[in-house]
Design a protein around this motif. Structure first.
Motif, PDB file in Angstrom:
ATOM      1  N   LEU A 164       1.121  -5.091   8.180  1.00  0.00           N
ATOM      2  CA  LEU A 164       1.850  -6.365   8.161  1.00  0.00           C
ATOM      3  C   LEU A 164       3.360  -6.168   8.219  1.00  0.00           C
ATOM      4  N   GLU A 165       3.809  -5.021   7.726  1.00  0.00           N
ATOM      5  CA  GLU A 165       5.240  -4.714   7.817  1.00  0.00           C
ATOM      6  C   GLU A 165       5.640  -4.449   9.271  1.00  0.00           C
ATOM      7  N   VAL A 166       4.766  -3.748  10.000  1.00  0.00           N
ATOM      8  CA  VAL A 166       5.054  -3.418  11.387  1.00  0.00           C
ATOM      9  C   VAL A 166       4.783  -4.607  12.309  1.00  0.00           C
ATOM     10  N   TYR A 167       3.685  -5.325  12.035  1.00  0.00           N
ATOM     11  CA  TYR A 167       3.287  -6.471  12.852  1.00  0.00           C
ATOM     12  C   TYR A 167       3.204  -7.720  11.964  1.00  0.00           C
ATOM     13  N   PRO A 168       4.329  -8.329  11.634  1.00  0.00           N
ATOM     14  CA  PRO A 168       4.292  -9.502  10.745  1.00  0.00           C
ATOM     15  C   PRO A 168       3.514 -10.649  11.371  1.00  0.00           C
ATOM     16  N   GLU A 169       2.800 -11.372  10.530  1.00  0.00           N
ATOM     17  CA  GLU A 169       2.068 -12.542  11.003  1.00  0.00           C
ATOM     18  C   GLU A 169       2.338 -13.704  10.065  1.00  0.00           C
ATOM     19  N   THR A 170       2.204 -14.887  10.599  1.00  0.00           N
ATOM     20  CA  THR A 170       2.407 -16.065   9.770  1.00  0.00           C
ATOM     21  C   THR A 170       1.166 -16.295   8.926  1.00  0.00           C
ATOM     22  N   SER A 171       1.367 -16.816   7.743  1.00  0.00           N
ATOM     23  CA  SER A 171       0.233 -17.113   6.870  1.00  0.00           C
ATOM     24  C   SER A 171      -0.067 -18.603   6.943  1.00  0.00           C
ATOM     25  N   THR A 172      -1.310 -18.930   6.674  1.00  0.00           N
ATOM     26  CA  THR A 172      -1.718 -20.325   6.705  1.00  0.00           C
ATOM     27  C   THR A 172      -2.441 -20.665   5.416  1.00  0.00           C
ATOM     28  N   ASN A 173      -2.558 -21.943   5.149  1.00  0.00           N
ATOM     29  CA  ASN A 173      -3.294 -22.381   3.961  1.00  0.00           C
ATOM     30  C   ASN A 173      -4.800 -22.296   4.165  1.00  0.00           C
ATOM     31  N   GLN A 174      -5.242 -22.186   5.427  1.00  0.00           N
ATOM     32  CA  GLN A 174      -6.675 -22.065   5.682  1.00  0.00           C
ATOM     33  C   GLN A 174      -7.211 -20.726   5.187  1.00  0.00           C
ATOM     34  N   THR A 175      -6.411 -19.675   5.303  1.00  0.00           N
ATOM     35  CA  THR A 175      -6.825 -18.348   4.830  1.00  0.00           C
ATOM     36  C   THR A 175      -5.742 -17.760   3.931  1.00  0.00           C
ATOM     37  N   PRO A 176      -5.614 -18.263   2.711  1.00  0.00           N
ATOM     38  CA  PRO A 176      -4.581 -17.726   1.819  1.00  0.00           C
ATOM     39  C   PRO A 176      -4.946 -16.314   1.345  1.00  0.00           C
ATOM     40  N   ILE A 177      -3.917 -15.538   1.045  1.00  0.00           N
ATOM     41  CA  ILE A 177      -4.116 -14.200   0.517  1.00  0.00           C
ATOM     42  C   ILE A 177      -4.299 -14.327  -0.995  1.00  0.00           C
ATOM     43  N   THR A 178      -5.470 -13.948  -1.477  1.00  0.00           N
ATOM     44  CA  THR A 178      -5.754 -14.068  -2.908  1.00  0.00           C
ATOM     45  C   THR A 178      -5.844 -12.713  -3.593  1.00  0.00           C
ATOM     46  N   PHE A 179      -5.718 -11.621  -2.823  1.00  0.00           N
ATOM     47  CA  PHE A 179      -5.815 -10.294  -3.438  1.00  0.00           C
ATOM     48  C   PHE A 179      -4.586 -10.014  -4.287  1.00  0.00           C
ATOM     49  N   ARG A 180      -4.800  -9.528  -5.488  1.00  0.00           N
ATOM     50  CA  ARG A 180      -3.724  -9.114  -6.389  1.00  0.00           C
ATOM     51  C   ARG A 180      -3.939  -7.653  -6.741  1.00  0.00           C
ATOM     52  N   SER A 181      -2.891  -6.860  -6.582  1.00  0.00           N
ATOM     53  CA  SER A 181      -3.024  -5.432  -6.877  1.00  0.00           C
ATOM     54  C   SER A 181      -3.253  -5.173  -8.361  1.00  0.00           C
ATOM     55  N   SER A 182      -3.079  -6.193  -9.190  1.00  0.00           N
ATOM     56  CA  SER A 182      -3.302  -6.019 -10.626  1.00  0.00           C
ATOM     57  C   SER A 182      -4.785  -5.850 -10.961  1.00  0.00           C
ATOM     58  N   VAL A 183      -5.695  -6.110 -10.020  1.00  0.00           N
ATOM     59  CA  VAL A 183      -7.117  -5.879 -10.295  1.00  0.00           C
ATOM     60  C   VAL A 183      -7.424  -4.390 -10.326  1.00  0.00           C
ATOM     61  N   ILE A 184      -6.550  -3.593  -9.758  1.00  0.00           N
ATOM     62  CA  ILE A 184      -6.743  -2.145  -9.765  1.00  0.00           C
ATOM     63  C   ILE A 184      -6.289  -1.618 -11.125  1.00  0.00           C
ATOM     64  N   PRO A 185      -7.128  -0.862 -11.834  1.00  0.00           N
ATOM     65  CA  PRO A 185      -6.764  -0.383 -13.177  1.00  0.00           C
ATOM     66  C   PRO A 185      -5.538   0.526 -13.153  1.00  0.00           C
ATOM     67  N   TRP A 186      -4.820   0.548 -14.274  1.00  0.00           N
ATOM     68  CA  TRP A 186      -3.586   1.327 -14.364  1.00  0.00           C
ATOM     69  C   TRP A 186      -3.830   2.811 -14.171  1.00  0.00           C
ATOM     70  N   TRP A 187      -4.962   3.319 -14.660  1.00  0.00           N
ATOM     71  CA  TRP A 187      -5.222   4.754 -14.533  1.00  0.00           C
ATOM     72  C   TRP A 187      -5.443   5.161 -13.074  1.00  0.00           C
ATOM     73  N   ALA A 188      -5.913   4.234 -12.230  1.00  0.00           N
ATOM     74  CA  ALA A 188      -6.076   4.548 -10.812  1.00  0.00           C
ATOM     75  C   ALA A 188      -4.714   4.714 -10.146  1.00  0.00           C
ATOM     76  N   TRP A 189      -3.740   3.897 -10.572  1.00  0.00           N
ATOM     77  CA  TRP A 189      -2.383   4.028 -10.038  1.00  0.00           C
ATOM     78  C   TRP A 189      -1.758   5.344 -10.486  1.00  0.00           C
ATOM     79  N   LEU A 190      -2.002   5.742 -11.737  1.00  0.00           N
ATOM     80  CA  LEU A 190      -1.419   6.988 -12.227  1.00  0.00           C
ATOM     81  C   LEU A 190      -1.962   8.199 -11.483  1.00  0.00           C
ATOM     82  N   ARG A 191      -3.205   8.145 -11.113  1.00  0.00           N
ATOM     83  CA  ARG A 191      -3.786   9.262 -10.364  1.00  0.00           C
ATOM     84  C   ARG A 191      -3.194   9.352  -8.969  1.00  0.00           C
ATOM     85  N   ARG A 192      -2.607   8.281  -8.499  1.00  0.00           N
ATOM     86  CA  ARG A 192      -2.016   8.258  -7.163  1.00  0.00           C
ATOM     87  C   ARG A 192      -0.535   8.626  -7.221  1.00  0.00           C
ATOM     88  N   SER A 193      -0.189   9.623  -8.003  1.00  0.00           N
ATOM     89  CA  SER A 193       1.220   9.969  -8.209  1.00  0.00           C
ATOM     90  C   SER A 193       1.886  10.518  -6.959  1.00  0.00           C
TER      91      SER A 193
END
Length: 167
Positions: free
Chosen positions: A39-68
């Motif tokens: 999306l950074e390379v190919y930006p697209e417009t967002s619409t209300n028909q398909t909103p983005i509902t993913f939140r990175s907070s669903v990923i546990p903190w320990w998974a982020w720490l392992r990705r150091s």
């Protein structure tokens, strides 16, 4: 347009990331990083028909720490090491305390804390500009309030002070 069979209705279908009966959080992180890069390379417009509902907070903190080894972590760790080495050398020159002696000194510990917090807050040069914008926004209404009290001649006296000055 971003297209991945695991991306459904504006979020990742986490059931498709299960391997051997366990959630593979690393795959979720990689997939989300690739989506964001796309999306950074190919930006697209967002619409209300398909909103983005993913939140990175669903990923546990320990998974982020392992990705150091993520680029952001690499950048922060590298800067912290450079600043830490310089500050250790600088304190050694000023005080004569070697690196081991500095670990027991309260002022050195406080300086380390301030340095780490500074590195976390100011990861990029643009961050300083962002904090300046926050300060300007926070003081905007104060400036408006002060401007309402300016006298007709441009001085900063209030109308009550003008009345007292004419008596």
């Amino acid at each position: 347009m971003f297209n991945n069979e695991r991306w459904k209705n504006g979020t990742w279908d986490l059931n498709m990331f299960v391997k051997n009966g366990k959630m593979d959080w690393d795959s979720v992180i990689v997939a989300e990083a690739r989506r964001r890069k796309f999306l950074e390379v190919y930006p697209e417009t967002s619409t209300n028909q398909t909103p983005i509902t993913f939140r990175s907070s669903v990923i546990p903190w320990w998974a982020w720490l392992r990705r150091s080894y993520l680029p952001e972590a690499e950048l922060i760790n590298g800067r912290a090491a450079m600043v830490g080495f310089f500050m250790g050398y600088f304190v050694d020159v000023l005080t004569g305390l070697d690196v081991v002696g500095q670990t027991g000194n309260f002022i050195c510990k406080a300086g380390l804390l301030v340095t780490v917090i500074g590195i976390i807050l100011f990861r990029k040069a643009e961050d300083i500009g962002n904090f300046q914008k926050l300060v300007d926004e926070a003081t905007f209404y104060d400036k408006q309030w002060q401007a309402t009290w300016k006298a007709q001649d441009g001085s900063n006296r209030s109308p009550n002070q003008d009345k007292q000055a004419t008596k």
